[in-house]
Write an enzyme that holds these catalytic residues in place. Structure first.
Site, mmCIF file in Angstrom:
data_model
loop_
_atom_site.group_PDB
_atom_site.id
_atom_site.type_symbol
_atom_site.label_atom_id
_atom_site.label_comp_id
_atom_site.label_asym_id
_atom_site.label_seq_id
_atom_site.Cartn_x
_atom_site.Cartn_y
_atom_site.Cartn_z
ATOM 1 N N ASN A 41 35.563 24.237 22.546
ATOM 2 C CA ASN A 41 36.760 23.648 21.930
ATOM 3 C C ASN A 41 37.207 24.463 20.716
ATOM 4 O OD1 ASN A 41 36.447 21.595 23.793
ATOM 5 N ND2 ASN A 41 35.672 20.086 22.331
ATOM 6 N N ASP A 249 36.779 19.876 16.057
ATOM 7 C CA ASP A 249 36.727 21.219 16.662
ATOM 8 C C ASP A 249 38.041 21.965 16.438
ATOM 9 O OD1 ASP A 249 34.212 20.528 17.597
ATOM 10 O OD2 ASP A 249 35.003 19.779 19.497
HETATM 11 O O1 RIB Z 1 33.728 17.429 19.669
HETATM 12 C C1 RIB Z 1 34.082 16.939 20.922
HETATM 13 C C2 RIB Z 1 33.165 17.480 21.969
HETATM 14 O O2 RIB Z 1 31.866 16.992 21.725
HETATM 15 C C3 RIB Z 1 33.484 17.068 23.370
HETATM 16 O O3 RIB Z 1 34.364 17.958 24.011
HETATM 17 C C4 RIB Z 1 32.114 16.963 24.028
HETATM 18 O O4 RIB Z 1 31.924 17.874 25.052
HETATM 19 C C5 RIB Z 1 31.109 17.167 22.900
HETATM 20 O O5 RIB Z 1 30.618 18.440 22.865
#
Ligand code: RIB
Length: 320
Positions: A41, A249
């Site tokens: 992400n 993220d």
């Molecule tokens: O921060 C969100 C993410 O946390 C999700 O996409 C999930 O896969 C976990 O890694």
């Protein structure tokens, strides 16, 4: 150039009226499968803003691997250092309530096999910023931080999911990013010290580890303290949030881009803050992440303080 050393997952997203309590079953009213993982992400967020991004990590040799990498390929993230191991791709169960809150459980799968040896010296040598999270084995993350510090490469660690990290690890970081829950866990490294509120904890942590510590507070904005003890506060954005999954993220990816582009800390915080807020208005961790054009358009429409982040003329609230 940004290198992300991190996790790659597939998210099974379940939309429900309210999140289940312990021992409770609730019915979801919709579901979808989407690429996720904190490392992926963050890499995707940075690439969507136009940065050159390499991702180092792993997927399994199952059908989910293709889904996990799909949007990274579209966004132009270099996945040449993504290994394929026997076994399953990392996967996450993501429950999202109608209020936009979420609960996430991650099965590591191939992420558990990642080691720092998968980060080539040649890639490290051309990296301006190494971005890490806590979904890979701790030893791999610590070793990658150690190698980056030895090579003179700046590092940013998002302590998520949060661990009470040893000071020796925290001292290898240039920028630490945490939300409020993760901050409470992280600040445990300062065991024995007495504090008078969050600001004093933030300052003490930044000084103790010799890093900039960034505390994300959702719609309440973002606070950051430098290793020298300068505190900055950037106001939040109030948005109609439909899905906060991956907001942290998006913040980290956008922060990395602005940092590498040479923006000031306050400008960097403002850019990351706006990008994360905008991402909360759409579904999916990666699908919701804005391009540079979409971000600037949104900021203009919202009559934000600057017409374009790229103009480096952000006017944000600091020190107060
Ligand atoms: O921060 C969100 C993410 O946390 C999700 O996409 C999930 O896969 C976990 O890694």
């Amino acid at each position: 150039m940004i290198t992300v050393f991190g996790s790659i997952n597939v998210d099974l997203v379940l939309k429900c009226a309210k999140l289940p309590q312990c021992g409770e079953t609730v019915l979801a009213h919709a579901s979808f499968i989407a690429p996720g993982g904190k490392g992926a992400n963050q890499a995707h967020a940075a690439a969507r803003l136009g940065a050159t991004v390499h991702l180092v990590g792993a997927v399994g040799n199952d059908a989910m691997a293709e889904t996990a990498l799909s949007l990274l390929k579209v966004a132009g993230v270099d996945i040449g250092c993504v290994a394929q191991f026997d076994g399953t791709t990392g996967c996450a169960s993501v429950a999202v309530s109608d209020a936009g809150d979420n609960q996430i459980i991650v099965a590591s799968g191939a992420n558990a096999q990642v080691t720092a040896a998968m980060l080539p010296d040649s890639l490290l040598a051309t990296t301006q910023l190494l971005v890490l999270q806590m979904e890979l084995p701790f030893a791999a993350t610590h070793d990658a931080l150690t190698r980056a510090r030895a090579a003179g490469v700046k590092t940013m660690l998002n302590n998520a999911p949060a661990l009470a990290l040893p000071l020796a690890t925290l001292r290898l970081i240039d920028v630490l990013v945490v939300n409020e829950g993760e901050f409470a866990v992280t600040v445990g490294a300062l065991e024995g010290e007495a504090f008078d509120g969050v600001e004093s904890q933030l300052t003490a942590l930044a000084r103790a580890i010799g890093a900039t510590v960034v505390l994300t507070r959702g719609e309440h904005g973002v606070w950051a303290t430098t290793a020298q003890g300068e505190l900055h506060k950037v106001a939040g954005h109030v948005v109609q949030a439909v899905d906060t999954t991956g907001a942290g993220d998006t913040f980290c990816g956008a922060f990395a881009v602005a940092m590498v582009d040479g923006f000031s800390l306050v400008q960097t915080l403002a850019q990351a803050n706006a990008c994360a807020a905008l991402a909360c208005t759409e579904w999916g961790a990666q699908a919701a992440q804005p391009t540079r054009v979409a971000l600037n358009t949104w900021l203009q429409e919202a009559k934000f303080n600057s017409k374009s982040i790229a103009s480096k003329s952000m006017n944000t609230q600091t020190n107060g």
